[in-house]
Each structure stands twice: as C-alpha cells, then as structure tokens.
Motif scaffolding. Sequence first.
Motif, PDB file in Angstrom:
ATOM      1  N   ILE A   1      37.482  91.631 -93.626  1.00  0.00           N
ATOM      2  CA  ILE A   1      38.265  91.237 -94.678  1.00  0.00           C
ATOM      3  C   ILE A   1      37.256  89.873 -95.480  1.00  0.00           C
ATOM      4  CG2 ILE A   1      40.434  90.393 -95.956  1.00  0.00           C
ATOM      5  CD1 ILE A   1      41.078  92.777 -94.050  1.00  0.00           C
ATOM      6  N   SER A   2      37.243  90.126 -96.560  1.00  0.00           N
ATOM      7  CA  SER A   2      36.329  88.812 -97.486  1.00  0.00           C
ATOM      8  C   SER A   2      37.210  88.726 -98.754  1.00  0.00           C
ATOM      9  CB  SER A   2      34.960  89.316 -97.511  1.00  0.00           C
ATOM     10  OG  SER A   2      34.881  90.420 -98.257  1.00  0.00           O
ATOM     11  N   GLY A   3      36.716  87.389 -99.270  1.00  0.00           N
ATOM     12  CA  GLY A   3      37.403  87.339-100.536  1.00  0.00           C
ATOM     13  C   GLY A   3      38.640  86.576-100.612  1.00  0.00           C
ATOM     14  N   GLY A   4      39.292  86.184 -99.725  1.00  0.00           N
ATOM     15  CA  GLY A   4      40.532  85.562 -99.708  1.00  0.00           C
ATOM     16  C   GLY A   4      41.626  86.540 -99.752  1.00  0.00           C
ATOM     17  N   VAL A   5      41.749  87.464 -99.128  1.00  0.00           N
ATOM     18  CA  VAL A   5      42.884  88.523 -99.158  1.00  0.00           C
ATOM     19  C   VAL A   5      43.971  87.906 -98.405  1.00  0.00           C
ATOM     20  CG1 VAL A   5      43.628  90.768 -98.293  1.00  0.00           C
ATOM     21  CG2 VAL A   5      41.468  90.549 -99.321  1.00  0.00           C
ATOM     22  N   LYS A   6      45.123  87.615 -98.646  1.00  0.00           N
ATOM     23  CA  LYS A   6      46.184  86.922 -97.971  1.00  0.00           C
ATOM     24  C   LYS A   6      46.563  87.799 -96.811  1.00  0.00           C
ATOM     25  CE  LYS A   6      49.879  83.926 -98.926  1.00  0.00           C
ATOM     26  NZ  LYS A   6      49.348  82.865 -97.856  1.00  0.00           N
ATOM     27  N   LEU A   7      46.832  86.961 -95.687  1.00  0.00           N
ATOM     28  CA  LEU A   7      47.322  87.927 -94.455  1.00  0.00           C
ATOM     29  C   LEU A   7      48.816  87.310 -94.299  1.00  0.00           C
ATOM     30  CD1 LEU A   7      46.132  89.581 -91.829  1.00  0.00           C
ATOM     31  CD2 LEU A   7      45.941  87.424 -90.829  1.00  0.00           C
ATOM     32  N   ILE A   8      49.617  88.209 -94.063  1.00  0.00           N
ATOM     33  CA  ILE A   8      51.015  87.977 -93.921  1.00  0.00           C
ATOM     34  C   ILE A   8      51.679  88.831 -93.046  1.00  0.00           C
ATOM     35  CG2 ILE A   8      53.253  87.933 -95.230  1.00  0.00           C
ATOM     36  CD1 ILE A   8      51.823  87.965 -97.960  1.00  0.00           C
ATOM     37  N   ASP A   9      52.043  88.101 -91.894  1.00  0.00           N
ATOM     38  CA  ASP A   9      52.941  88.966 -90.897  1.00  0.00           C
ATOM     39  C   ASP A   9      53.857  87.939 -90.287  1.00  0.00           C
ATOM     40  OD1 ASP A   9      51.412  87.016 -89.315  1.00  0.00           O
ATOM     41  OD2 ASP A   9      50.697  88.294 -87.752  1.00  0.00           O
ATOM     42  N   ASP A  10      54.594  88.619 -89.380  1.00  0.00           N
ATOM     43  CA  ASP A  10      55.759  87.866 -88.511  1.00  0.00           C
ATOM     44  C   ASP A  10      55.529  86.861 -87.295  1.00  0.00           C
ATOM     45  OD1 ASP A  10      54.948  89.935 -86.886  1.00  0.00           O
ATOM     46  OD2 ASP A  10      56.866  90.779 -86.743  1.00  0.00           O
ATOM     47  N   ASN A  11      54.093  86.594 -87.412  1.00  0.00           N
ATOM     48  CA  ASN A  11      53.665  85.889 -86.317  1.00  0.00           C
ATOM     49  C   ASN A  11      52.662  84.869 -86.580  1.00  0.00           C
ATOM     50  OD1 ASN A  11      53.456  85.376 -83.469  1.00  0.00           O
ATOM     51  ND2 ASN A  11      52.184  87.037 -83.057  1.00  0.00           N
TER      52      ASN A  11
ATOM     53  N   LYS B   1      40.323  81.160 -94.322  1.00  0.00           N
ATOM     54  CA  LYS B   1      41.408  82.239 -95.014  1.00  0.00           C
ATOM     55  C   LYS B   1      40.636  83.140 -95.912  1.00  0.00           C
ATOM     56  CE  LYS B   1      45.125  79.021 -94.124  1.00  0.00           C
ATOM     57  NZ  LYS B   1      44.727  78.886 -92.699  1.00  0.00           N
ATOM     58  N   GLU B   2      39.324  82.607 -96.037  1.00  0.00           N
ATOM     59  CA  GLU B   2      38.590  83.670 -97.144  1.00  0.00           C
ATOM     60  C   GLU B   2      38.005  84.923 -96.306  1.00  0.00           C
ATOM     61  OE1 GLU B   2      35.417  85.637 -98.015  1.00  0.00           O
ATOM     62  OE2 GLU B   2      34.677  83.929 -97.327  1.00  0.00           O
ATOM     63  N   HIS B   3      37.687  84.751 -95.142  1.00  0.00           N
ATOM     64  CA  HIS B   3      37.116  85.929 -94.291  1.00  0.00           C
ATOM     65  C   HIS B   3      37.444  85.845 -92.733  1.00  0.00           C
ATOM     66  CE1 HIS B   3      34.052  83.008 -93.665  1.00  0.00           C
ATOM     67  NE2 HIS B   3      33.577  83.697 -92.698  1.00  0.00           N
ATOM     68  N   TYR B   4      38.022  86.976 -92.357  1.00  0.00           N
ATOM     69  CA  TYR B   4      38.229  87.262 -90.980  1.00  0.00           C
ATOM     70  C   TYR B   4      38.210  88.896 -90.725  1.00  0.00           C
ATOM     71  CZ  TYR B   4      42.402  88.013 -93.780  1.00  0.00           C
ATOM     72  OH  TYR B   4      43.236  88.657 -94.839  1.00  0.00           O
ATOM     73  N   SER B   5      38.384  88.933 -89.394  1.00  0.00           N
ATOM     74  CA  SER B   5      38.105  90.359 -88.676  1.00  0.00           C
ATOM     75  C   SER B   5      39.559  90.727 -88.006  1.00  0.00           C
ATOM     76  CB  SER B   5      37.057  90.552 -87.957  1.00  0.00           C
ATOM     77  OG  SER B   5      35.666  90.273 -88.701  1.00  0.00           O
ATOM     78  N   LEU B   6      39.814  92.129 -88.527  1.00  0.00           N
ATOM     79  CA  LEU B   6      41.223  92.338 -87.823  1.00  0.00           C
ATOM     80  C   LEU B   6      40.960  93.445 -86.722  1.00  0.00           C
ATOM     81  CD1 LEU B   6      43.429  92.577 -90.979  1.00  0.00           C
ATOM     82  CD2 LEU B   6      43.775  91.081 -89.152  1.00  0.00           C
ATOM     83  N   CYS B   7      41.406  93.453 -85.699  1.00  0.00           N
ATOM     84  CA  CYS B   7      41.336  94.535 -84.664  1.00  0.00           C
ATOM     85  C   CYS B   7      41.946  95.803 -85.203  1.00  0.00           C
ATOM     86  CB  CYS B   7      42.170  94.063 -83.258  1.00  0.00           C
ATOM     87  SG  CYS B   7      42.202  95.245 -82.069  1.00  0.00           S
ATOM     88  N   ARG B   8      41.307  96.881 -85.110  1.00  0.00           N
ATOM     89  CA  ARG B   8      41.753  98.300 -85.328  1.00  0.00           C
ATOM     90  C   ARG B   8      41.727  99.191 -83.999  1.00  0.00           C
ATOM     91  NH1 ARG B   8      38.474 102.747 -87.661  1.00  0.00           N
ATOM     92  NH2 ARG B   8      36.382 102.172 -87.634  1.00  0.00           N
TER      93      ARG B   8
END
Length: 214
Positions: A165-175, A184-191
């Motif tokens: 993910i890049s460009g500051g896509v907001k990450l919203i979860d229950d944890n 918060k601008e770039h990160y990698s999510l497990c799939r």
Amino acid sequence: MEDNGKKGMVVFTKYSPYSAVDTKIENYKGEEYETPRVVSLCRCGHSKNKPFCDGTHGSVEFDNERKEEKKHGPKAYKGSKITVFYDRYLCKHIGKCTHGFPEVFNVNNTPWIAPEQAQDVEKLIEVIKKCPSGALSYSLEDGKRETEYSDVQKIKIEKNGSINISGGVKLIDDNNSEDILDSKEHYSLCRCGASKHKPFCDGSHHDIEFDGQK
Ligand code: FES
C-alpha cells in the motif's frame, strides 16, 4: 499522514477479508484491475480468485491471530550525513536494501546497517524509499525523520507475496493496527495467511512457498 483529502482506505475485522475502498489496485506487472469502489481482497491465502476474496476463509481454518506483538519502535543507525532507522517488526525480508546497497546493508556485518559506507547519500535515500514495508526510514542533518514518500494512493499486489500500500491509504481495523505502523503512508499487508505479525507481512510467504496465482 496528515489528511490529504484522499479517500482511499482498507477496512477489516479480525475475521474478515480486507475491504479496499476508493483505491486503485494493480497487479505485479503494474496493470490496473477494474474494480468497483469497494472490493474484498483475500487475506487467508485460500481464495481461488486471488487477489480477490471468494469467501473461502469461511470454510478453511484461517488463523487470524497476531502471534507476536510489537515491543519497540525503529532502531537508529547513525552516520555523519544520514541516520537510517530500521523497524524489524515491519520488515518483510525481501532484500530490496541488501541488494540495492550491499555496502550499507549487509546482514553478515555488525551492525548490519552502516550508513557511513554510503559515499552517495542520494542513492541510499532512493534505496530506502524502495522498501515497500515501511521498515526503513531516514533523517538528514536537520534531524527530521522522513517516513512518507508518495502522495499517490495505490494498492499493488506482489506476485507471490504481500499487498503493498502506498500514498497514505488509511488502515482501519478492530485491532488498532495503524498504531503499529512507523509510516502511515506505505506498508505491506499479509495475503498468504501465515504472517505472525498480522495484518502486516513478515516474509512468511517465502517459508510456506505461497503461490499467489492459484
Ligand atoms: S504475504 Fe503473508 S507473510 Fe508475506
């Protein structure tokens, strides 16, 4: 990242797939998928329609728990012109740094990051910016740490690896996962479903030989 007026977000619960909202999604070749405004992305690793969810998470034993919590923030490696910061928890071990600038990033040395070895500081910054996970950041002589590199909101699916993910896509979860991020601008999510640092990729897809095409 400060509110940039963009709407992209990834929303999920511990038991759901990722819902990607208002964000362009592309494959590892840079080809954009045609998607509706909201689309579900697989994070259990079992969908037959990867990278999209096909509901299989409901019928397989997907272990959605985060196995290891983050205990500390990034570590600083000081040089005279640049300081490199490394957040081990967020690292996905794909070697963009060790291949990109082996004189600075060498796991056979102690410490393994040696900013002093960089004759070309601009090149070092470019290599740091290529790390998709947000594990690397830097500061120059003014001391301000740089963690945000792109303004273009995008979700990129790696071939047999994570969702970058890049460009500051907001990450919203229950944890409160966004609180773990260094950038918060770039990160990698497990799939693949195997990370111990869910929802973030920790490189486990290599160990399980995850096939992102199946
Ligand atoms: S995609 Fe699951 S650990 Fe990298």
